[in-house]
Design a protein around this motif. Sequence first.
Motif, PDB file in Angstrom:
ATOM      1  N   TRP A  53       0.825  -1.196   0.000  1.00 47.89           N
ATOM      2  CA  TRP A  53       0.000   0.000   0.000  1.00 47.89           C
ATOM      3  C   TRP A  53       0.865   1.253   0.000  1.00 47.89           C
ATOM      4  O   TRP A  53       1.985   1.250   0.506  1.00 47.89           O
ATOM      5  CB  TRP A  53      -0.890   0.037   1.248  1.00 47.89           C
ATOM      6  N   ARG A  54       0.332   2.324  -0.579  1.00 48.61           N
ATOM      7  CA  ARG A  54       0.865   3.667  -0.376  1.00 48.61           C
ATOM      8  C   ARG A  54      -0.153   4.400   0.484  1.00 48.61           C
ATOM      9  O   ARG A  54      -1.306   4.572   0.082  1.00 48.61           O
ATOM     10  CB  ARG A  54       1.072   4.410  -1.691  1.00 48.61           C
ATOM     11  N   ILE A  55       0.266   4.831   1.676  1.00 46.71           N
ATOM     12  CA  ILE A  55      -0.674   5.390   2.644  1.00 46.71           C
ATOM     13  C   ILE A  55      -0.218   6.789   3.057  1.00 46.71           C
ATOM     14  O   ILE A  55       0.973   7.040   3.250  1.00 46.71           O
ATOM     15  CB  ILE A  55      -0.802   4.488   3.892  1.00 46.71           C
ATOM     16  N   THR A  56      -1.176   7.668   3.206  1.00 48.11           N
ATOM     17  CA  THR A  56      -0.932   9.016   3.704  1.00 48.11           C
ATOM     18  C   THR A  56      -1.384   9.105   5.156  1.00 48.11           C
ATOM     19  O   THR A  56      -2.453   8.591   5.511  1.00 48.11           O
ATOM     20  CB  THR A  56      -1.691  10.060   2.859  1.00 48.11           C
ATOM     21  N   GLY A  57      -0.560   9.732   5.985  1.00 46.57           N
ATOM     22  CA  GLY A  57      -0.919   9.855   7.389  1.00 46.57           C
ATOM     23  C   GLY A  57       0.168  10.532   8.189  1.00 46.57           C
ATOM     24  O   GLY A  57       1.001  11.263   7.648  1.00 46.57           O
ATOM     25  N   GLU A  58       0.177  10.269   9.499  1.00 49.51           N
ATOM     26  CA  GLU A  58       1.102  10.924  10.418  1.00 49.51           C
ATOM     27  C   GLU A  58       1.783   9.884  11.294  1.00 49.51           C
ATOM     28  O   GLU A  58       1.144   8.941  11.771  1.00 49.51           O
ATOM     29  CB  GLU A  58       0.346  11.930  11.295  1.00 49.51           C
ATOM     30  N   THR A  62      10.839   5.503   0.572  1.00 52.80           N
ATOM     31  CA  THR A  62       9.640   6.076  -0.042  1.00 52.80           C
ATOM     32  C   THR A  62       8.977   7.122   0.857  1.00 52.80           C
ATOM     33  O   THR A  62       7.993   7.735   0.445  1.00 52.80           O
ATOM     34  CB  THR A  62       8.629   4.977  -0.365  1.00 52.80           C
ATOM     35  N   LEU A  63       9.505   7.322   2.059  1.00 55.92           N
ATOM     36  CA  LEU A  63       8.888   8.245   3.009  1.00 55.92           C
ATOM     37  C   LEU A  63       9.151   9.693   2.600  1.00 55.92           C
ATOM     38  O   LEU A  63      10.292  10.102   2.421  1.00 55.92           O
ATOM     39  CB  LEU A  63       9.461   7.992   4.410  1.00 55.92           C
TER      40      LEU A  63
END
Length: 251
Positions: free
Chosen positions: A151-156, A246-247
Motif C-alpha cells: 500500500w501507499r498510505i498518507t498519514g502521520e 519512499t517516506l
Amino acid sequence: MSTPGNDDPFFIGWAKTPASLRDLMIGIGLGLIVLLGLAGYMVAATQDDPGDGAFRGRASAIGVMQAAPYPVVHVIESEGYAPGDSVLLSGFGKRGVQDRAALVDGAVVEISGVRLLRGDIKGMQLSGGDNGLKPADGAAALPEPVDLGRWRITGEICDGKCLTGAMRPGRGLAHKACANLCLIGGVPPVFVSTAKVDGAEFFLLADADGGPVTEAILDHTAILVEVEGRVERRGTLHVFRIDPETLKAAP
C-alpha cells in the motif's frame, strides 16, 4: 452678540461622564467582549481534535509476548481487555520495554499497569519489575500474520504512548519534540492513516524486514507524510512495514 454654544457631550477624565457617552462606551465594551468570545471559539474550533485517547485505569492480562518489531502482548484472558486483543507495551516516561520483552519473547506472560486506549489501538504502560511483566504458566502460539498486500498510505507518524492517551492530543506539529523523544526512548511508533485500510486507522510501524524502524523517521513525525510498504494483520493489530526510502512529505 452671543455665539451659540456647542452642546455636544465631551469626555473629561475628572468630570462626570455624559449619559450619551456612557451608553456608547458600555455598548462598545459589551461588543468587544462578544467579539473576543467569538474569536476565542473560532480559534478553538479550528484546532486538531485531541481524540478520545486516555488513561483508563489499572488493568492486568495474561497473554503471549511478541517482542518484534516492538513489544506486543496478544491477550488470552483479562478483565481489562478482550481475549485476542493485541496490546502495545511501553514503560514509565518516554521509555520502551524492549529489553524486558526480549527475555520472554514467545512465552506466556502476565502484564500489569495502566490501560491506554484510542480508537482501535490498545496499549499499556507497564508497572516496574515483576509487578509489570513476568512469566506465567501455560503455552500459546502467536497469531499468524495475514499479508494484506502493498500500500501507499498518507498519514502521520506518532508515538504509540502519547497517542493512546498519555498526552492529548498526542499528535500534530506541536507534539513533534515530545513524539521524537518517546520514539528515541523506544516507545512503539504508530502510523495514523487518513483513510482506513482493512478497517484500521492506526498501524504499528515496522521496517521493510519486519524489524524496528530507523531514526530516519524522526524527520517526518508530526506532519502529513506519504509512504509505501506492506500491511499485515497480527491478531487485532495492523502492522505497516514501510520502505523508508519512499517516506516523504505528502503533496
